[in-house]
Structures are given as structure tokens and as C-alpha cells.
Design a protein around this motif. Sequence first.
Motif, short mmCIF file in Angstrom:
data_model
loop_
_atom_site.label_atom_id
_atom_site.label_comp_id
_atom_site.label_asym_id
_atom_site.label_seq_id
_atom_site.Cartn_x
_atom_site.Cartn_y
_atom_site.Cartn_z
N ALA A 155 0.80 -1.22 0.00
CA ALA A 155 0.00 0.00 0.00
C ALA A 155 0.83 1.27 0.00
O ALA A 155 0.31 2.35 -0.29
N GLU A 156 2.14 1.20 0.28
CA GLU A 156 2.93 2.42 0.43
C GLU A 156 3.09 3.27 -0.83
O GLU A 156 2.90 4.48 -0.74
N PRO A 157 3.46 2.89 -2.02
CA PRO A 157 3.91 1.56 -2.47
C PRO A 157 5.43 1.49 -2.48
O PRO A 157 6.11 2.51 -2.23
N PRO A 158 6.02 0.33 -2.82
CA PRO A 158 7.47 0.21 -2.93
C PRO A 158 8.04 1.12 -4.02
O PRO A 158 7.29 1.63 -4.86
N LYS A 159 9.36 1.29 -4.03
CA LYS A 159 10.02 2.22 -4.94
C LYS A 159 10.41 1.59 -6.26
O LYS A 159 11.05 2.24 -7.10
N VAL A 160 10.07 0.32 -6.46
CA VAL A 160 10.36 -0.38 -7.72
C VAL A 160 9.10 -1.14 -8.14
O VAL A 160 8.20 -1.36 -7.32
N PRO A 161 8.99 -1.53 -9.40
CA PRO A 161 7.84 -2.35 -9.81
C PRO A 161 7.74 -3.61 -8.96
O PRO A 161 8.77 -4.25 -8.68
N TRP A 162 6.54 -3.98 -8.57
CA TRP A 162 6.37 -5.09 -7.64
C TRP A 162 5.13 -5.89 -8.00
O TRP A 162 4.25 -5.44 -8.73
N ARG A 163 5.07 -7.10 -7.46
CA ARG A 163 3.89 -7.94 -7.57
C ARG A 163 3.77 -8.75 -6.26
O ARG A 163 4.76 -9.02 -5.59
N MET A 164 2.52 -9.13 -5.94
CA MET A 164 2.29 -9.91 -4.73
C MET A 164 1.58 -11.21 -5.08
O MET A 164 0.64 -11.22 -5.88
N LEU A 165 2.04 -12.29 -4.47
CA LEU A 165 1.41 -13.60 -4.63
C LEU A 165 0.68 -13.94 -3.34
O LEU A 165 1.31 -14.29 -2.34
N PRO A 166 -0.65 -13.81 -3.32
CA PRO A 166 -1.40 -14.07 -2.08
C PRO A 166 -1.51 -15.57 -1.81
O PRO A 166 -1.30 -16.40 -2.69
N GLN A 167 -1.89 -15.88 -0.57
CA GLN A 167 -2.01 -17.29 -0.17
C GLN A 167 -2.97 -18.04 -1.07
O GLN A 167 -2.73 -19.17 -1.46
N ARG A 168 -4.07 -17.44 -1.42
CA ARG A 168 -5.13 -18.14 -2.15
C ARG A 168 -4.90 -18.16 -3.66
O ARG A 168 -5.72 -18.72 -4.40
N LEU A 169 -3.83 -17.53 -4.13
CA LEU A 169 -3.53 -17.47 -5.57
C LEU A 169 -4.71 -16.90 -6.35
O LEU A 169 -4.99 -17.28 -7.48
N ASP A 170 -5.43 -15.96 -5.73
CA ASP A 170 -6.62 -15.38 -6.36
C ASP A 170 -6.23 -14.14 -7.18
O ASP A 170 -6.71 -13.04 -6.93
N VAL A 171 -5.38 -14.35 -8.18
CA VAL A 171 -4.90 -13.26 -9.03
C VAL A 171 -5.50 -13.34 -10.43
O VAL A 171 -5.14 -12.56 -11.31
N PHE A 172 -6.41 -14.30 -10.64
CA PHE A 172 -6.94 -14.56 -11.99
C PHE A 172 -8.36 -14.05 -12.16
O PHE A 172 -9.12 -13.93 -11.20
N ASP A 173 -8.71 -13.84 -13.43
CA ASP A 173 -10.11 -13.85 -13.84
C ASP A 173 -10.42 -15.31 -14.12
O ASP A 173 -9.94 -15.88 -15.10
N GLU A 174 -11.19 -15.94 -13.24
CA GLU A 174 -11.36 -17.39 -13.28
C GLU A 174 -12.00 -17.88 -14.57
O GLU A 174 -11.81 -19.04 -14.97
N GLN A 175 -12.78 -17.02 -15.24
CA GLN A 175 -13.47 -17.45 -16.46
C GLN A 175 -12.57 -17.37 -17.69
O GLN A 175 -12.87 -17.98 -18.71
N ARG A 176 -11.48 -16.62 -17.59
CA ARG A 176 -10.59 -16.45 -18.73
C ARG A 176 -9.49 -17.50 -18.70
O ARG A 176 -9.17 -18.07 -17.65
N SER A 177 -8.91 -17.74 -19.86
CA SER A 177 -7.87 -18.77 -19.96
C SER A 177 -6.56 -18.28 -19.37
O SER A 177 -6.38 -17.08 -19.08
N VAL A 178 -5.64 -19.20 -19.19
CA VAL A 178 -4.29 -18.85 -18.73
C VAL A 178 -3.68 -17.82 -19.68
O VAL A 178 -3.12 -16.80 -19.25
N PHE A 179 -3.78 -18.10 -20.98
CA PHE A 179 -3.23 -17.19 -21.98
C PHE A 179 -3.84 -15.79 -21.85
O PHE A 179 -3.13 -14.78 -21.88
N GLU A 180 -5.15 -15.71 -21.68
CA GLU A 180 -5.82 -14.41 -21.59
C GLU A 180 -5.42 -13.67 -20.32
O GLU A 180 -5.24 -12.44 -20.34
N ASN A 181 -5.26 -14.39 -19.20
CA ASN A 181 -4.85 -13.75 -17.96
C ASN A 181 -3.45 -13.17 -18.07
O ASN A 181 -3.20 -12.03 -17.65
#
Length: 528
Positions: A387-413
Motif C-alpha cells: 500500500a505504500e507503495p514500494p520504490k520499484v515495480p512489484w507484484r504480490m502472490l497471495p495465499q489463495r492465488l486469487d490473481v486470476f479472472d477465473e473465467q478467462r484462460s491462462v493465456f488471456e490472464n
Amino acid sequence: MSISVSLSDLTFAWPDGAPVFEGLDAVLGPAHLGLVGSNGVGKSTLLRLIAGELRPARGSITVGGTLGYLRQDLGLSAGQRVDSVLGIDAVRHALHRIESGEGSESDFELVGNRWDVEEAAVALLGRLGLDYLAGDVAQLDRRLETLSGGETVLLGLVAELLREPDVLLLDEPTNNLDLHARQRLYEVVGQFPGTVLIVSHDRELLNRMGVIAELRRGEIRSFGGNFDAYEEIIEAEQESARAAIRDARGDVRKQSRELVEARIKLDRRQRYGQKMFEQKREPKIVMGERKRQAQVSAGKLRNNHIAKVEQARETLDRAQDQLRDDREIRVDLPGTRLYPGQDVIELEQVRLANGPVVTLRVNGPERIALTGRNGAGKTTLLRRIAAEPPKVPWRMLPQRLDVFDEQRSVFENVSAATPHATAERVRAQLARFLFRGTDADVAAGALSGGERLRAALAMLLLADPAPRLLLLDEPTNNLDLPSLAHLTEALTGFEGALIVVSHDRRFLEEIGVTRWLELGQEGLSEDP
């Protein structure tokens, strides 16, 4: 310990017709067993069948004695009380009515000989590290919303142990547990007198088992000894399989070469015989018989060589069938590189929602392990960093791996995360994460746990701009061991900064952690 679980002709398929088991026969126990196998092979499904949550289409399951089952997803609500989860709330109420002089005959029947049920419960909570719940029986009135995920798992285990089962089924019991709680769980499970069947990716827990049962291709194979011994046996078998493949390939080449040579020789004989026939150097009847015999002999010779080639290929197929799929993901991420001294994170006297005041500075490609007791606020800290955010490009991997649009394909995500990349570029990169061809077109919601991890890694690591900081919250939860190896390999190739919340010390060591921080009520402290 004489209690075991027997499976006879066990057959089960999902409602959509997807088969899981077909005629499975096995005897599990009496022993402490670790059940291993790839994600999606049916380990949790097997536990649910044994526990009676699912019904087989055919066959039988026999459990010698009473059964306890700790699910991976406990399905508890935040408003439930501790005593309700433990299954002792009705007995407690009966006890309190009896103690106040208002008890009825049914209350005495309900209590039976469980007069010390409260004391037994808090003592067991203490053995598993839930010390603050063990201090007073009044703590049994607390609601789950005041407990962390790891504490809830331990509470679920206590509930099963209070039933004094003969057979104990545990599905990923160390997920979300801190190192202290894991050690307590190891001790309690080790002292359990009956049969234990554990599905886990926790290698330390698996190394405390007396038998490893591998579920593969719809069959169970048991290996005496712990997980290290199992790995040694499998590696020896794989080396033997690789040698057999080399020999079989050599034999296929040899038999194919001899078949070609035989055909050349037969063609020469045929041309010579035809020439002799045309020149009529022998009586016609003699030449005709000789031609017939030559054709029979040629046919036998040709068929013999063809049979040898087919036999060599069958031997090669059998040898290759014994070789396990050990495909590796390949990660090449030059855009993630950080240089020593480069500012990444600067938090100064930041108060977290649960109380601790935190100061954190990260410079350059540091690899930080963030540890602490369950409920200390590790996930909260990761969210505050983001939330700060960090001073470089970043990404977060949450516990639930809920980073997808579940209806879209891997390629589309992944394409959505890399809008400037061509479709060909995205597919080429996905192939490095083992999503080749139509595998990349599967909807995210249909992926197994290991596939979700690989897809999430691809989405994060291939993002535009390339992340130079990764925040990972319990990334090893629910991973099978091949997927854990994939994750370790991917992070080894990452050249940016890492902050990883994990209680898997071996995993943290393998990804090359350079700094260990422990979060407590007083904030962050260096853990040498």
C-alpha cells in the motif's frame, strides 16, 4: 498398533464422468503413513472417501476402529465458539447446569464419564501451542474471529484428538502453521498411538513417517521408511529407467538397421533369381520351386526382423513408461535485476492494525524471510508494504492465488498482465512454464493447485513492467512436491528482491534467503 484401513476394488468418478480410481486395492497401516503424489492425482479425494464424505461407485472401504479426519478446508464460520468447534459445547452446558444444581437426568447421561472434558481440552490446546487458550476454561467461549488461520487448524486437530480416534486422517495439517506450532504438531502426531494417514508437502513431517504411500496412476505403492528414503529409492529407479531407455533405443536402432540390411539382401536375391529365370539356365520346374522356396524364406526372414523391431520398440515404450515426468520450468528474467544499494522499501515507524510498530528498509536484491507466530500480522505487513507503495515495480502472490479472472484462460490472464507483448511472445513464455499448446487455453478456474501456482508465477514474473520486488504469502501451501520444486527453481532465477512469508525453513534456505526477520508484538527483529 493393529488398526489399518483396507480398500477393495475402490472405484470412484466425479459427476462429470472424470475417473479418479478404478478397482483400487490397498491396505494402509498399521503405521504412521505419509500419502504423496502429484496435485490432482486424488489424495484428498481418497481421504474424503475413507472418511465417508464421498461414496464410491463400487468397492468397499474398511476402517479398523473409530476415525478422526482433519480437512484441509475446515469450513468453519468466524462466529463459532471454540467449544463448539471442539464438539464439547453441549457437554459443557450440561456440566454447568449440574454444577449450579439445575441438572436433569438427561444432563447426567450426556456428561457420562466426561467430567474433566474442559480440563482435557485446555490441556490439549496447550500441548499444541495454543497457550493462551489453555490458560483458563473460560477461553473455550472465545469466537474463531479472534484466531488466525493457523490457530484454527490446530483447534481442528484438537477437536479430532478429543474424540480419541483409532485412525487419524490429516489433509495438509501444517498449512499456515508457524515454526513453533509445527514442532508441537510433529510431537503430538508422533505420539499418536493409532494409524495416521497424512497428505502433506511438508518434508520434515513426511520424514517423521514410518511409511510413504505413493498414489500414482490410480494405484498405491508403499515404501518402508521416511520421505528421504523414498526419494532415494525413486531416484535409483529413475536412473535404472534412464539406463534401460538408452539400451532400448540402441536396440531399436540396431534392429531397424538389420531390417533394412535384410530387405536389401532379399532385393538382391530377388533380382538374381529373376535374372536366372529370364536366362533359363535351369529347367523351368526347378527354377519355379526354387523361386517359391526363396519367397517363403524371404517372408520368414522379413517377418522375423519386423518382429524384432516391434519387440525392441515395445521394450522402449515400457522403459519410457517407468520414467517420471520431471519437466522443468525455465525462467529468464533479465528485466528483474536490482543492484546493491538500490532503494526498494522504506517503512518508518508504521503501526500495523494488530498493534506492532514496524520499521523496514530493503536495499538491492535482498531475499528476506518474514517469520513469526500465527496471528503476529505477517500478511498485514505484506499488505501494508504493497500500500505504500514500494520504490520499484512489484507484484504480490497471495495465499489463495486469487490473481486470476477465473473465467478467462491462462493465456488471456497473462496477456492482460503483459499488454505490449504479442500473442506469439506470450505463448512462447507460457511454454517455459509448461503451458504448451492448448494447455494455455484452459480456463483458470479449472486448474489444479500446482497448475494455478505455475500460472500465477507466469502472470507475476512476465508482467509489464517486470517486477523487481516479489511479496509472497505462504507460497508453498497446498503444493505437491514437483510444484514445490518448480517454485524453488523459478525464485532461484529471479534477480530482484524477495519478501517471503513461509514456515518451510528448508524451502527458505533453498531459495537463498539472505536476511531473516521475525515479527512480534515489539515489531521486527533480526533472526540470525
